[in-house]
Write a protein that holds these residues in place. Structure first.
Motif, PDB file in Angstrom:
ATOM      1  N   VAL A  32       0.860  -1.193   0.000  1.00 45.53           N
ATOM      2  CA  VAL A  32       0.000   0.000   0.000  1.00 45.53           C
ATOM      3  C   VAL A  32       0.892   1.237   0.000  1.00 45.53           C
ATOM      4  CG1 VAL A  32      -1.849   1.239   1.185  1.00 45.53           C
ATOM      5  CG2 VAL A  32      -1.729  -1.255   1.330  1.00 45.53           C
ATOM      6  N   ARG A  33       0.609   2.165  -0.908  1.00 49.38           N
ATOM      7  CA  ARG A  33       1.415   3.386  -0.989  1.00 49.38           C
ATOM      8  C   ARG A  33       0.534   4.623  -0.902  1.00 49.38           C
ATOM      9  NH1 ARG A  33       6.187   2.943  -5.261  1.00 49.38           N
ATOM     10  NH2 ARG A  33       6.770   4.756  -4.027  1.00 49.38           N
ATOM     11  N   LEU A  34       1.040   5.605  -0.177  1.00 42.51           N
ATOM     12  CA  LEU A  34       0.344   6.882  -0.008  1.00 42.51           C
ATOM     13  C   LEU A  34       1.254   8.000  -0.496  1.00 42.51           C
ATOM     14  CD1 LEU A  34      -0.976   6.422   3.654  1.00 42.51           C
ATOM     15  CD2 LEU A  34      -2.178   5.894   1.524  1.00 42.51           C
ATOM     16  N   PHE A  35       0.644   9.079  -0.994  1.00 48.10           N
ATOM     17  CA  PHE A  35       1.431  10.180  -1.522  1.00 48.10           C
ATOM     18  C   PHE A  35       0.965  11.518  -0.954  1.00 48.10           C
ATOM     19  CE2 PHE A  35       2.139   6.798  -4.499  1.00 48.10           C
ATOM     20  CZ  PHE A  35       3.492   6.919  -4.772  1.00 48.10           C
ATOM     21  N   ALA A  36       1.903  12.464  -0.968  1.00 53.73           N
ATOM     22  CA  ALA A  36       1.657  13.874  -0.649  1.00 53.73           C
ATOM     23  C   ALA A  36       0.905  14.024   0.681  1.00 53.73           C
ATOM     24  CB  ALA A  36       0.940  14.551  -1.824  1.00 53.73           C
ATOM     25  N   GLY A  37      -0.192  14.768   0.668  1.00 61.22           N
ATOM     26  CA  GLY A  37      -0.901  15.049   1.916  1.00 61.22           C
ATOM     27  C   GLY A  37      -1.439  13.801   2.599  1.00 61.22           C
ATOM     28  N   LEU A  38      -1.817  12.805   1.813  1.00 64.96           N
ATOM     29  CA  LEU A  38      -2.328  11.557   2.423  1.00 64.96           C
ATOM     30  C   LEU A  38      -1.219  10.866   3.210  1.00 64.96           C
ATOM     31  CD1 LEU A  38      -4.513   9.913  -0.387  1.00 64.96           C
ATOM     32  CD2 LEU A  38      -5.277  11.144   1.652  1.00 64.96           C
ATOM     33  N   ARG A  39      -0.008  10.876   2.644  1.00 60.54           N
ATOM     34  CA  ARG A  39       1.128  10.239   3.309  1.00 60.54           C
ATOM     35  C   ARG A  39       1.438  10.950   4.634  1.00 60.54           C
ATOM     36  NH1 ARG A  39       4.933  11.704   0.095  1.00 60.54           N
ATOM     37  NH2 ARG A  39       5.488  13.396   1.489  1.00 60.54           N
ATOM     38  N   GLU A  40       1.424  12.266   4.592  1.00 66.18           N
ATOM     39  CA  GLU A  40       1.783  13.010   5.799  1.00 66.18           C
ATOM     40  C   GLU A  40       0.714  12.869   6.874  1.00 66.18           C
ATOM     41  OE1 GLU A  40       3.062  16.913   4.672  1.00 66.18           O
ATOM     42  OE2 GLU A  40       5.002  16.033   4.122  1.00 66.18           O
ATOM     43  N   ARG A  41      -0.549  12.823   6.455  1.00 70.04           N
ATOM     44  CA  ARG A  41      -1.623  12.668   7.445  1.00 70.04           C
ATOM     45  C   ARG A  41      -1.543  11.306   8.115  1.00 70.04           C
ATOM     46  NH1 ARG A  41      -7.531  13.373   5.191  1.00 70.04           N
ATOM     47  NH2 ARG A  41      -7.264  11.167   4.663  1.00 70.04           N
ATOM     48  N   ALA A  42      -1.233  10.267   7.320  1.00 73.03           N
ATOM     49  CA  ALA A  42      -1.179   8.914   7.877  1.00 73.03           C
ATOM     50  C   ALA A  42       0.116   8.672   8.657  1.00 73.03           C
ATOM     51  CB  ALA A  42      -1.311   7.887   6.754  1.00 73.03           C
ATOM     52  N   GLY A  43       1.170   9.423   8.316  1.00 72.63           N
ATOM     53  CA  GLY A  43       2.446   9.213   8.979  1.00 72.63           C
ATOM     54  C   GLY A  43       3.253   8.065   8.399  1.00 72.63           C
TER      55      GLY A  43
ATOM     56  N   GLY B 216     -10.786   1.846   4.240  1.00 74.78           N
ATOM     57  CA  GLY B 216     -11.523   1.816   5.498  1.00 74.78           C
ATOM     58  C   GLY B 216     -10.777   1.055   6.581  1.00 74.78           C
ATOM     59  N   GLN B 217     -10.241  -0.112   6.222  1.00 71.31           N
ATOM     60  CA  GLN B 217      -9.559  -0.944   7.222  1.00 71.31           C
ATOM     61  C   GLN B 217      -8.339  -0.242   7.806  1.00 71.31           C
ATOM     62  OE1 GLN B 217      -8.650  -4.698   5.330  1.00 71.31           O
ATOM     63  NE2 GLN B 217     -10.794  -5.039   4.781  1.00 71.31           N
ATOM     64  N   LEU B 218      -7.657   0.539   6.988  1.00 72.33           N
ATOM     65  CA  LEU B 218      -6.443   1.215   7.459  1.00 72.33           C
ATOM     66  C   LEU B 218      -6.748   2.578   8.070  1.00 72.33           C
ATOM     67  CD1 LEU B 218      -4.075   0.305   4.480  1.00 72.33           C
ATOM     68  CD2 LEU B 218      -4.054  -0.658   6.791  1.00 72.33           C
ATOM     69  N   ALA B 219      -8.037   2.920   8.144  1.00 66.85           N
ATOM     70  CA  ALA B 219      -8.476   4.187   8.763  1.00 66.85           C
ATOM     71  C   ALA B 219      -7.744   5.370   8.136  1.00 66.85           C
ATOM     72  CB  ALA B 219      -8.258   4.149  10.278  1.00 66.85           C
ATOM     73  N   LEU B 220      -7.718   5.393   6.804  1.00 65.14           N
ATOM     74  CA  LEU B 220      -6.940   6.422   6.130  1.00 65.14           C
ATOM     75  C   LEU B 220      -7.652   7.776   6.073  1.00 65.14           C
ATOM     76  CD1 LEU B 220      -5.315   4.259   3.316  1.00 65.14           C
ATOM     77  CD2 LEU B 220      -4.236   5.242   5.338  1.00 65.14           C
ATOM     78  N   ASP B 221      -8.879   7.824   6.594  1.00 65.30           N
ATOM     79  CA  ASP B 221      -9.535   9.123   6.679  1.00 65.30           C
ATOM     80  C   ASP B 221      -8.916   9.997   7.754  1.00 65.30           C
ATOM     81  OD1 ASP B 221     -11.234   9.236   4.586  1.00 65.30           O
ATOM     82  OD2 ASP B 221     -13.014   9.654   5.805  1.00 65.30           O
ATOM     83  N   GLY B 222      -8.062   9.432   8.557  1.00 65.39           N
ATOM     84  CA  GLY B 222      -7.300  10.279   9.468  1.00 65.39           C
ATOM     85  C   GLY B 222      -7.680  10.162  10.918  1.00 65.39           C
TER      86      GLY B 222
END
Lengths: 161, 95
Positions: free
Chosen positions: B11-22, B46-52
């Motif tokens: 699983v990869r996150l970028f930019a603001g999503l990456r920073e919010r998730a840490g 949903g499972q990774l609670a990526l909404d913050g």
């Protein structure tokens, strides 16, 4: 009964992601030389259109901008830029496309994007440059962060056309 | 229960999503039991609670977030396969 249409070779598409400042006119000259070296029949080069985008000196809220940081998705960004350029070239029947795009930290006044198209006529050349620019702004994975006063803010959307 | 022989999903996150998730990259083992329902990209969001916010588990994927599977855009309800790379992309601002 069969009809045959002349098979056109796929136009040359060049995609460059650049980590350091670049001179767009030098890039253009090198691209033109490389196309010319392929011979006069390699492209329909009667028309050529260019766009150079530079970083403006202020943020979206009007503050002085120190730098724009460009994040990308290594691998996907390149393949997506190439796919967009190929689709645009096929749609307009153009002869060659160059896309150069900065990544990393870009300072005000520096070039951030260069799009160039060679075609047989001005219409396809101009239209392909404009459409490809809009396509890459919305569909090639790049994210801008504005740095001002030592703070970074992710840009929420593209500026109006 | 983990299945060591089944490759995880990256699983990869970028930019603001990456920073919010840490975090920017994480390996996740899907439920590979026979008969298990295939996990989708939207399920993982949903499972990774990526909404913050804590307590936002199982939140729906926002329409502004795009999904890429194996570095190509994909529908959020695309089922994932072991070994896939799935990325969540915030609004694109290139050019």
């Amino acid at each position: 009964m069969s009809t045959t249409s002349p098979v056109r070779p796929a136009p040359p598409i060049e995609v460059q992601l650049l980590e350091a400042p670049f001179q767009p006119l030098e890039r253009l000259a090198a691209w033109q030389r490389s196309l010319a070296a392929e011979g006069p029949d390699a492209t329909g080069s009667a028309a050529e259109s260019h766009f150079i985008g530079r970083v403006r000196p202020t943020t979206a809220t009007g503050e002085p901008l120190e730098a724009l940081e460009l994040e990308h998705y290594p691998g996907m960004t390149e393949s997506q830029l190439r796919a967009l350029a190929e689709a645009c070239a096929a749609l307009h029947g153009v002869g060659a496309v160059l896309v150069a795009h900065r990544v990393g930290r870009v300072r005000p006044g520096e070039a951030i994007v260069l799009v160039a198209v060679q075609a047989d006529r001005r219409g396809p050349a101009l239209r392909c440059v404009q459409e490809l620019l809009e396509d890459l702004k919305h569909h090639a994975p790049f994210w801008k962060r504005e740095w001002s006063g030592g703070r970074g803010t992710w840009v929420a959307g593209n500026t109006p056309l | 229960m983990t299945h060591p022989s089944v490759p995880p999903v990256r699983v990869r996150l970028f930019a603001g999503l990456r920073e919010r998730a840490g975090w920017g990259e994480r390996l996740i083992h899907l439920d590979a039991r026979p008969g298990a329902q295939r996990t989708t990209a939207a399920d993982l969001w949903g499972q990774l609670a990526l909404d913050g916010a804590p307590g936002e588990e199982n939140a729906e994927l926002p329409a502004t977030v795009r999904v890429a599977i194996n570095q190509a855009f994909a529908a959020p309800d695309s089922p994932l396969a072991p070994g896939d790379e799935v990325a969540f992309l915030p609004p694109i601002t290139g050019g």
